[in-house]
Write a protein that holds these residues in place. Structure first.
Motif, PDB file in Angstrom:
ATOM      1  N   TRP A   1      39.585 -11.389  23.866  1.00  0.00           N
ATOM      2  CA  TRP A   1      40.051 -10.007  23.950  1.00  0.00           C
ATOM      3  C   TRP A   1      40.987  -9.684  22.792  1.00  0.00           C
TER       4      TRP A   1
ATOM      5  N   SER B   1      37.365  -3.244  31.547  1.00  0.00           N
ATOM      6  CA  SER B   1      36.563  -2.041  31.303  1.00  0.00           C
ATOM      7  C   SER B   1      36.873  -1.462  29.922  1.00  0.00           C
TER       8      SER B   1
ATOM      9  N   GLU C   1      37.984  -3.281  27.393  1.00  0.00           N
ATOM     10  CA  GLU C   1      37.500  -4.256  26.413  1.00  0.00           C
ATOM     11  C   GLU C   1      35.993  -4.087  26.184  1.00  0.00           C
ATOM     12  N   HIS C   2      35.266  -3.819  27.264  1.00  0.00           N
ATOM     13  CA  HIS C   2      33.805  -3.764  27.175  1.00  0.00           C
ATOM     14  C   HIS C   2      33.260  -2.340  27.168  1.00  0.00           C
TER      15      HIS C   2
ATOM     16  N   SER D   1      31.198  -3.427  32.954  1.00  0.00           N
ATOM     17  CA  SER D   1      29.871  -4.024  32.793  1.00  0.00           C
ATOM     18  C   SER D   1      29.786  -5.352  33.541  1.00  0.00           C
TER      19      SER D   1
ATOM     20  N   GLU E   1      29.282  -8.160  32.220  1.00  0.00           N
ATOM     21  CA  GLU E   1      30.093  -9.115  31.450  1.00  0.00           C
ATOM     22  C   GLU E   1      31.581  -8.995  31.811  1.00  0.00           C
ATOM     23  N   ALA E   2      32.019  -7.749  31.958  1.00  0.00           N
ATOM     24  CA  ALA E   2      33.428  -7.518  32.310  1.00  0.00           C
ATOM     25  C   ALA E   2      33.740  -8.152  33.665  1.00  0.00           C
TER      26      ALA E   2
ATOM     27  N   GLU F   1      33.927 -11.927  33.444  1.00  0.00           N
ATOM     28  CA  GLU F   1      35.187 -12.382  32.834  1.00  0.00           C
ATOM     29  C   GLU F   1      36.356 -12.295  33.815  1.00  0.00           C
TER      30      GLU F   1
ATOM     31  N   ASN G   1      27.826   3.089  31.548  1.00  0.00           N
ATOM     32  CA  ASN G   1      28.577   3.712  30.471  1.00  0.00           C
ATOM     33  C   ASN G   1      28.775   5.204  30.749  1.00  0.00           C
TER      34      ASN G   1
END
Lengths: 214, 435
Positions: free
Chosen positions: A13, A43, A45-46, A50, A52-53, A56, A82
């Motif tokens: 990050w 949220s 960061e991505h 998502s 991926e979020a 993490e 999005n």
């Protein structure tokens, strides 16, 4: 905090967000409590909440990604798709409804060419109706990235969308928008507010999303 | 009509900077904290709050001093501030958070000292980023000034406050749902007992109080519980913030002493209905409250009087509807809220609110059927048997039963209007009921 599992995620990050995530981790007696703040940070960061979020956040908190998703999906403000640069939330609960909020929503849908619940093709706008924004005395109310404007009539709603499109501010400021497009307030705002929103994540500095007026 | 200012005194006197520590201190801010920490014991502060007779301002109206008395002795223990204000029609806590955050912070510190809590949380709804920023700045200023942190004012008492932002779920205003949310879980209410005072946050003893309730604590400590109890009717002590909205000339928050009449509130303070239109009805205490009609204009605004008249003051949200209001559409809007905010745990609420929302929608859109009235009442009866007040419970929390209030209200007061809307359905007029 020297937990290697956490470090593996956080070192990806931005440095500022890492620092804020570590402050969040230090603020709660139990790690699970950090899920909600971290979902906001992830949220950002991505770009949105998502897959991926959520993975993490699971790695940081020691939860499975499914457990994180079960939390994220409960709360409407974690965007699992999005959204536009400007999320326009039109309150249509009872007090705003009585004061003509449905006409405001229709005007904003028309002006942005974006139906309720959707995002414009150019990803500039998402438009949604929301339940009570806590602005009932200043109905009808509209928020842009959760920065609130009160007493917004249909024509002003249109002008707001046009202004956002023309100027595309990086930080949206409630005071500025209220002066340009607002009317009746729930109460005398009185105090000038220097900070505003830089994304659809609510502009709370601890969660790394507030911008200054300057 | 002159009303005393307790909660709004400082913000009214300091219009543009009431949120700053300097301004708050100049108005005597943090004097109650000094008094409490330097010259009172926790027991004495709890006794003053109990003597004040203040009742919780979040909606349920439970006496705060009694609630505090239930706190179990185990440690650690937590104080949690409920700033999740989301009941349609309610915007009073937003003003208290934005315009006088130090008053709340001072109230929290004193209360945490009285309750022997070393950690407090403020839960603010996610849609309130500006109020959250103001409160966080106040926390930071208070810490820098030595009002928060270790060994506050040399008293040996230490406190840390963490502000937690919600993420768009009304149900988190229910105190056990709020605690689940604070623990990083879905905001689903818990079965009670155990009550939070025994097993709350992290299964530890926890007091959950509303923003307005705790904002009163500095005044109570400075002036004494008896002085607070002397304001207003005996069982509705103190001033109270009311949020007035809908079809009135002067919408806004009003800090008033309870005990005035509804006519005085809506017409004298609220300026009456715009453009000379007639008052049709009003909601006396938020979306969950049964509606009042003009025959009750001369009854009193107190917790007990409103209860005896079949409704509640709840969160203090008064929503006025004039003669032009279509009551089916208005009820639909309220029920849609509950359907959207149902957490889904309990079947009567999850399914029932959705049914009510859809049936009201079709009546409101020219597709009503004659049997819809009985259907609505039957669904309401399944959510809350007997449709009595206060509502019977089939669910873990009151959200589902609350959704029956607007439906029952329009059936009680405006049934001919609902019937007329159904009769206007062309298919019904032709003798055919679709479906």
């Amino acid at each position: 905090m020297m937990d290697p599992a956490i470090d593996r995620v956080l070192t990806r990050w931005s440095p500022e967000r890492q620092e804020r995530a570590r402050a969040v981790l230090a603020a709660y007696p139990e790690r699970r409590s950090t899920v909600m703040p971290l979902l906001y940070l992830a949220s950002r960061e991505h770009g949105y909440c998502s897959r991926e979020a959520m993975v993490e956040v699971g790695k940081i908190t020691g939860l499975t990604s499914i457990q994180v998703e079960s939390v994220a999906s409960f709360y409407s403000m974690y965007r699992r798709q999005n959204v536009g640069k400007y999320v326009i939330s039109v309150c249509t609960s009872i007090s705003c409804f009585l004061r003509g909020a449905d006409d405001v929503l229709a005007a904003i849908e028309d002006e942005t060419n974006t139906p309720d619940g959707e995002t414009s093709d150019d990803a500039l706008f998402s438009v949604e109706h929301v339940e009570c924004s806590g602005a009932c005395g200043g109905a009808p109310a509209v928020a842009v990235n959760w920065e609130l404007i009160e007493g917004v009539l249909p024509d002003k709603g249109r002008a707001l969308c046009q202004w956002l499109k023309d100027t595309q501010p990086e930080t949206v400021l409630a005071d500025e928008m209220q002066a340009l497009f607002g009317g009746q307030q729930s109460f005398d705002w009185g105090i000038a507010e220097p900070q505003g929103a830089t994304s659809h994540v609510p502009a709370f500095e601890r969660y790394d999303s507030a911008g200054d007026a300057s | 009509m002159s009303q005393p200012h307790i909660l709004t005194r400082h913000m009214v006197a300091n219009r543009t900077d009431s949120n700053t520590l300097a301004s708050y201190e100049q108005s005597g801010g943090y004097s109650a904290l000094r008094k409490g920490l330097n010259s009172m014991t926790p027991e004495q502060i709890r006794a003053e709050v109990k003597a004040s007779n203040i009742r919780g301002r979040g909606g349920a109206g439970f006496p705060t001093g009694v609630k505090w008395g239930f706190l179990a002795p185990a440690e650690p223990r937590y104080l949690v501030v409920n700033g999740d204000e989301s009941e349609p029609g309610t915007f009073k806590d937003r003003q208290l958070l934005e315009r006088d955050p130090h008053q709340l912070v001072e109230g929290i510190i004193i209360s945490a000292f009285a309750l022997n809590c070393a950690k407090a949380f403020i839960y603010i709804r996610g849609e309130y980023p500006k109020p959250a920023r103001r409160v966080q700045r106040a926390i930071d200023e208070a810490r820098a000034a030595g009002y928060l942190g270790d060994n506050i004012l040399g008293s040996g008492f230490s406190l840390d406050i963490t502000l937690h932002l919600g993420a768009g779920a009304y149900i988190c205003g229910e105190e056990t749902a709020l605690l689940n949310s604070l623990e990083g879980r879905r905001g689903e209410p818990r079965l009670k007992p155990p009550f939070p005072a025994v097993e709350g946050l992290y299964a530890k003893p926890t007091i959950v109080n509303n923003v307005e309730t705790l904002s009163n604590v500095p005044w109570i400590v400075n002036n004494g519980g008896a002085a607070y109890a002397a304001i207003g009717p005996e069982r509705s002590a103190g001033t109270r913030m009311f949020s007035l909205s809908g079809h009135v000339n002067n919408p806004g928050n009003y800090e008033i002493v309870m005990g005035l009449t509804w006519r005085e509130f809506i017409y004298d303070l609220g300026g009456g209905v715009p453009d000379g239109r007639e008052l049709k009805c009003w909601i006396p205490g938020g979306a969950s409250a049964p509606w009042f009609t003009p025959d009750l204009l001369d009854t009193l605004v107190t917790i007990d009087d409103v209860g005896q008249n079949g409704s509640m003051l709840g969160s203090g949200a008064v929503v006025v509807m004039d003669e032009t209001t279509n009551v089916v559409h208005a009820a639909h809007r309220l029920v849609r809220f509950f359907a959207h905010e149902s957490c889904g745990q309990c079947t009567p609420c999850r399914e029932g609110t959705t049914w009510l929302e859809r049936v009201l929608w079709r009546i409101g859109h020219g597709m009503g059927r004659p049997e819809d009235i009985d259907l609505l009442l039957d669904v309401c009866d399944n959510i809350s048997p007997g449709l009595r007040w206060p509502p019977a419970m089939t669910t873990i929390c009151p959200l589902g039963p609350s959704a029956t209030a607007p439906v029952n209200s329009i059936m009680t007061h405006f049934r001919p209007e609902v019937e007329a809307m159904i009769a206007a359905n062309e298919l019904v007029q032709g003798g055919v009921s679709i479906g």
